[in-house]
Motif scaffolding. Structure first.
Motif, PDB file in Angstrom:
ATOM      1  N   VAL C  70       0.834  -1.195   0.000  1.00 34.90           N
ATOM      2  CA  VAL C  70       0.000   0.000   0.000  1.00 34.90           C
ATOM      3  C   VAL C  70       0.874   1.252   0.000  1.00 34.90           C
ATOM      4  CG1 VAL C  70      -1.737   1.285   1.254  1.00 34.90           C
ATOM      5  CG2 VAL C  70      -1.868  -1.193   1.162  1.00 34.90           C
ATOM      6  N   ASP C  71       1.893   1.255   0.854  1.00 33.24           N
ATOM      7  CA  ASP C  71       2.848   2.369   0.833  1.00 33.24           C
ATOM      8  C   ASP C  71       3.528   2.351  -0.508  1.00 33.24           C
ATOM      9  OD1 ASP C  71       2.486   2.997   3.393  1.00 33.24           O
ATOM     10  OD2 ASP C  71       4.274   1.995   4.154  1.00 33.24           O
ATOM     11  N   ASN C  72       3.561   3.508  -1.138  1.00 29.22           N
ATOM     12  CA  ASN C  72       4.339   3.468  -2.367  1.00 29.22           C
ATOM     13  C   ASN C  72       5.670   4.145  -2.151  1.00 29.22           C
ATOM     14  OD1 ASN C  72       3.726   1.937  -4.547  1.00 29.22           O
ATOM     15  ND2 ASN C  72       1.905   3.165  -5.029  1.00 29.22           N
ATOM     16  N   ASP C  73       6.583   3.439  -1.486  1.00 28.19           N
ATOM     17  CA  ASP C  73       7.892   4.006  -1.222  1.00 28.19           C
ATOM     18  C   ASP C  73       8.674   4.147  -2.513  1.00 28.19           C
ATOM     19  OD1 ASP C  73       8.300   4.787   1.306  1.00 28.19           O
ATOM     20  OD2 ASP C  73       8.734   2.766   2.063  1.00 28.19           O
ATOM     21  N   ASN C  75      11.923   4.297  -2.763  1.00 32.29           N
ATOM     22  CA  ASN C  75      13.165   3.521  -2.814  1.00 32.29           C
ATOM     23  C   ASN C  75      12.916   2.022  -2.768  1.00 32.29           C
ATOM     24  OD1 ASN C  75      12.381   3.286  -0.169  1.00 32.29           O
ATOM     25  ND2 ASN C  75      13.824   4.843   0.514  1.00 32.29           N
ATOM     26  N   LEU C  77      12.146  -1.606  -4.072  1.00 32.85           N
ATOM     27  CA  LEU C  77      12.321  -2.366  -5.291  1.00 32.85           C
ATOM     28  C   LEU C  77      10.959  -2.887  -5.729  1.00 32.85           C
ATOM     29  CD1 LEU C  77      14.566  -3.433  -7.089  1.00 32.85           C
ATOM     30  CD2 LEU C  77      14.548  -5.493  -5.705  1.00 32.85           C
ATOM     31  N   LEU C  79       8.664  -5.312  -7.116  1.00 31.36           N
ATOM     32  CA  LEU C  79       8.584  -6.715  -7.495  1.00 31.36           C
ATOM     33  C   LEU C  79       7.111  -7.052  -7.615  1.00 31.36           C
ATOM     34  CD1 LEU C  79      11.170  -8.344  -5.085  1.00 31.36           C
ATOM     35  CD2 LEU C  79      11.416  -8.044  -7.537  1.00 31.36           C
ATOM     36  N   LYS C 205      -3.471   0.648   7.843  1.00 36.12           N
ATOM     37  CA  LYS C 205      -3.106   0.187   6.495  1.00 36.12           C
ATOM     38  C   LYS C 205      -4.326  -0.368   5.786  1.00 36.12           C
ATOM     39  CE  LYS C 205       1.406   0.742   6.372  1.00 36.12           C
ATOM     40  NZ  LYS C 205       2.396   0.153   7.247  1.00 36.12           N
ATOM     41  N   THR C 208      -6.627   2.407   4.959  1.00 35.41           N
ATOM     42  CA  THR C 208      -6.123   3.121   3.789  1.00 35.41           C
ATOM     43  C   THR C 208      -6.467   2.375   2.510  1.00 35.41           C
ATOM     44  OG1 THR C 208      -4.282   3.743   5.157  1.00 35.41           O
ATOM     45  CG2 THR C 208      -4.093   4.244   2.838  1.00 35.41           C
TER      46      THR C 208
END
Lengths: 266, 302, 283
Positions: C70-73, C75, C77, C79, C205, C208
């Motif tokens: 859910v978090d769209n960080d 940094n 990777l 996958l 989470k 969200t």
């Protein structure tokens, strides 16, 4: 002077069954890597690297915990201490002799494992063409940091041994810190830096921060990602982690020597 | 020259069960160079505590110990000591020879000297045959003898031996006694603990008796023996007139010999009578308490 | 004295290192990994009483993994999400502890939406759970919703809702009759369900994720409304969303919070390239 104790402990490790058995297990597992790797349909090479690194890490962890936690405890239990600590050595050199012998043993075992793993990985990658190249430097870096991680763990095991009279604290304390240290970064991030905005209670947040900075951040030593997937190896990360390792290990050893020097052997 | 100087040494243990235990209180002792000192006391009297404090294994609560002038807390103080722990146990994954090599290098011995000394002490302690076997397989007596070998190896000036005779058979005991005498002849200082009085009588110059953590007596073995004289057995040949000896007990022997016993106080008076009566004295033998009864008296005295 | 200075120097260097070190760690590439768990039967034998803990651990693991999705960080990777792994983990969790509500809840919150044609499987899981959690109205409520929304089996949906109504004593569920399911639009039904779920969700989470979904559905609904108005006025189906905008039925193209692009399928239904799931485009 100090080299004596160091050589003595190396002899102990080499003649110890624990090491022999564990090295045997590790080599067997590594030899089986190609067989396991073909279980993956798409990423034989990636899986072979993952498996090799995991096996090496697992066996190094066992070595670090068993050797680190048992070395001092066994000397006390078998009353070797009354013969060794009454020699003209300081308590500090006694502990450091143990630490460096185990550390060197970890380094050597890891070197042998890596060599075998390299053969296993090359063989596996020949079985199914991967779109990714094997980046050996990244693999070696991953193993090297694994070794550093477990050397740090040995220091922790020795710190626990230096204050405890029994086997429990060194063994279980070290295992708990290994687990906690591996997870600390993730949990810390889950609790604090959250883009979604999890509201963590203030006291819990402070406690989490305190623990995060206190316990060893072993997750940081995980460079496996860049060994397996096409992620660049951060030179900044390598340097910081190396510095962190040096400072943290020195502090732990300092404390271990401090407590052990004050300890009595009635 | 003082080999060992202990001043005001005290050790207090705080335990949950027994509360405060005075393992050792205010021990003062000076051992001079070249002396054989026996440290005598019942089990749990504080002998081992004293030795452990000297060897730096425990920290005294009060007071300190100097070894040839160097404080015991300094590891260097141990460079000149050959130490035999009580019921020793040594790294059993090494062979006897390897262990001695480790000890020798710990005392900075040069390789050549170390090799020749190793053979010498192994020979002396009758361990030459077992030297290349792992210590794991040694008997208790062999480990004890290896303990002595490792204490002798670097030819130190001061020996601290904790119960050196324990675990040894009569042959081994004789070996140790001879060893101590030999070391004394070479001018070495020996401090050893024991609970066997006969050992003290056999080899010591001086003895200290410790009971319940307190030093009850320190004296020359000779003078204890001398002070312990209670009276004398005297064999006298008389011409027949025994009236002069009235007041003294005697038994008559076949060949005209009278066997007298006099107390220490009356000895002089008795001898005057002997001179006066112009008798021939066959034998004068002191009757005395041995160290054991001296020791027992001290222990029982509260 | 020297020792004290040394120790203070050591602590000082620790502080000096830990600051850049932890900021580096906060930004480094991470891989969100689910990990591996042996089959439930093996774990059961190995752990005995601890199986309940293991069950909760498995749910927690999936939760963390899902949270990471859910978090769209930036940094992180990228996958492809391991849906089969997650589903295996959840199924392990309920086999270890059939009462573990978190597991059912998580399944309903994630797979049923994100994995195509998984509703049937999830309903099986929910029916399995109903055998144990006999007092719980959430399970039949979930199953009823799935039947109606995904499987279009309105009769079963009504059955489930009836059960939920009985258990909860809430008359709201009884109004959800089979007829209602027929008449209400699909999107509307989804929004109604999500609304009720979003309010009861405890975990940020999960909430969200519901919120994102509701936003997507609301945006889709906007387009659907525009399409309907277009049909009424023009008596013909629009071909593209751009057509709706150019003719004034819609102000702007609504945003798909999943990162996809809305488009109109051949029968005039609103679809998105993201298929309304994270990582949907890459599949």
């Amino acid at each position: 002077m100090f080299t004596n104790l160091y050589q003595l402990n190396l002899k102990w490790i080499i003649r110890d069954r624990v090491l022999q058995a564990l090295v045997g297990v590790a080599l067997l597992l590594l030899v089986l890597v190609p067989a396991f790797s073909v279980l993956s349909m798409r990423q034989v090479q990636e899986l072979s690297i993952t498996l090799s690194l995991s096996f090496i890490s697992f066996v190094l962890a066992l070595l670090a915990i068993l050797l680190g936690a048992s070395s001092v405890w066994r000397d006390i239990e078998k009353r070797y201490t009354s013969a060794v600590l009454t020699l003209p050595y300081s308590r500090g050199s006694y502990l450091l002799g143990k630490f460096f012998a185990i550390a060197v043993c970890l380094v050597c075992s890891a070197a042998i494992f890596t060599l075998v793993a390299a053969v296993a990985i090359s063989f596996s990658s020949g079985l199914y063409q991967s779109s990714l190249p094997i980046r050996w430097l990244h693999i070696f870096t991953a193993v090297a940091f694994d070794v550093l991680k477990y050397v740090l763990l040995v220091a922790i095991a020795i710190l626990f041994s230096s204050i405890s009279t029994s086997f429990f604290l060194p063994i279980f304390g070290t295992i708990s810190l290994l687990l906690a240290g591996n997870a600390s970064q993730e949990v810390f991030e889950y609790l604090t830096k959250d883009s979604v905005g999890v509201k963590t209670a203030k006291p819990l947040l402070y406690a989490a921060k305190g623990i995060y900075y206190l316990i060893p951040n072993l997750g940081a030593f995980n460079f496996k990602v860049s060994a397996i997937y096409p992620v660049a190896l951060s030179s900044q990360g390598v340097i910081y982690t190396l510095l962190y390792f040096l400072v943290y290990t020195t502090i732990i050893l300092y404390l271990a020597v401090y407590f052990f020097s004050r300890r009595e052997f009635p | 020259m003082k080999a060992l100087e202990i001043t005001g040494l005290s050790k207090i243990y705080k335990t949950k069960k027994a509360g405060v235990v005075n393992a050792l209180s205010d021990l003062n002792l000076v051992i001079s160079s070249g002396e054989v000192f026996g440290f005598l006391g019942p089990n749990g009297a504080g002998k081992s505590t004293t030795i452990k404090a000297i060897m730096g294994l425990i920290k005294p609560s009060k007071g300190d110990a100097l070894i040839a002038g160097v404080p015991a807390s300094d590891p260097h103080s141990r460079l000149n000591i050959g130490y035999l722990p009580e019921n020793p146990s040594f790294y059993d994954f090494l062979t006897g020879r390897e262990y001695l090599y480790f000890i020798g290098t710990s005392f900075h011995m040069a390789d050549n000297l170390l090799k020749s000394r190793t053979n010498e002490v192994l020979d002396k302690m009758e361990l030459s045959l077992a030297a290349d076997r792992p210590i794991r397989g040694y008997s208790k007596g062999m480990v004890q003898r290896l303990g002595l070998a490792q204490a002798l190896l670097h030819d130190p000036e001061i020996y601290i031996l904790d119960e050196p005779m324990s675990g040894l058979d009569p042959l081994g005991r004789a070996l140790v006694k001879n060893l101590i005498k030999e070391l004394k002849a070479h001018g070495k200082t020996i401090f050893f603990s024991t609970h066997i009085t006969a050992d003290v009588e056999a080899v010591c110059d001086r003895v200290g008796i410790i009971v319940n953590g307190e030093l009850r007596a320190v004296d020359k073995v000779e003078s204890i023996l001398e002070k312990g004289i209670t009276g004398y057995n005297i064999h006298v040949r008389t011409g027949g007139d025994i009236s002069l000896f009235s007041g003294f007990d005697f038994t008559e022997r076949d060949s005209g010999i009278l066997e007298f016993y006099t107390s220490r106080a009356l000895f002089k008076q008795f001898m005057e009578i002997v001179v006066h009566a112009n008798c021939e004295v066959d034998l004068v033998e002191p009757v005395r308490k041995n160290i054991e009864s001296f020791f027992l008296e001290l222990v029982e005295k509260r | 004295m020297i020792r004290k200075v040394l120790f203070i120097a050591l602590l000082g260097s620790y502080v000096a290192v830990i600051v850049p070190f932890s900021s580096y760690l906060g930004n480094r590439s991470i891989v969100n990994k689910l990990g591996y768990m042996p089959e439930a039967e093996i774990v059961k034998f190995a752990l005995g009483d601890l199986r309940y803990l293991a069950s909760q651990w498995a749910v927690f693991k999936v939760m963390l993994y899902f949270g990471g999705m859910v978090d769209n960080d930036i940094n992180k990777l990228k996958l492809p999400p391991e849906y089969p792994g997650m589903s295996r983990m959840i199924s392990n969790a309920v086999r270890l502890d059939p009462y573990n509500m978190d597991a059912y809840y998580l399944a309903q919150a994630t797979f049923v939406w994100d994995v195509k044609d998984s509703a049937k499987e999830i309903n099986k899981l929910l029916i399995y759970g109903m055998r144990y959690r006999t007092w719980d109205y959430y399970l039949p409520f979930f199953a009823g919703f799935n039947s109606a929304y995904f499987l279009h089996d309105y009769n079963s949906a009504a059955e489930f809702m009836k059960k939920a109504a009985e258990l909860s004593g809430d008359p709201l569920f009884t109004t959800l009759s089979a007829r209602y399911f027929h008449e209400a639009g699909r999107t509307e039904l989804g929004i109604m369900f999500i609304d009720s779920m979003e309010h009861s969700a405890k975990d940020e989470k999960v909430r969200t994720s519901y919120h994102t979904r509701k936003e997507a559905l609301l945006n889709a609904q906007k387009i659907t409304d525009a399409v309907n108005r277009y049909r009424e006025k023009q008596n013909v189906d629009p071909n593209t969303i751009e057509e709706l905008i150019s003719k004034g039925f819609l102000n702007k193209v609504p945003v798909d919070p999943y990162g996809g692009k809305f488009y109109l399928s051949k029968n005039g239904r609103v679809e998105s390239t993201s298929k309304f799931a994270f990582g949907g485009q890459s599949r």
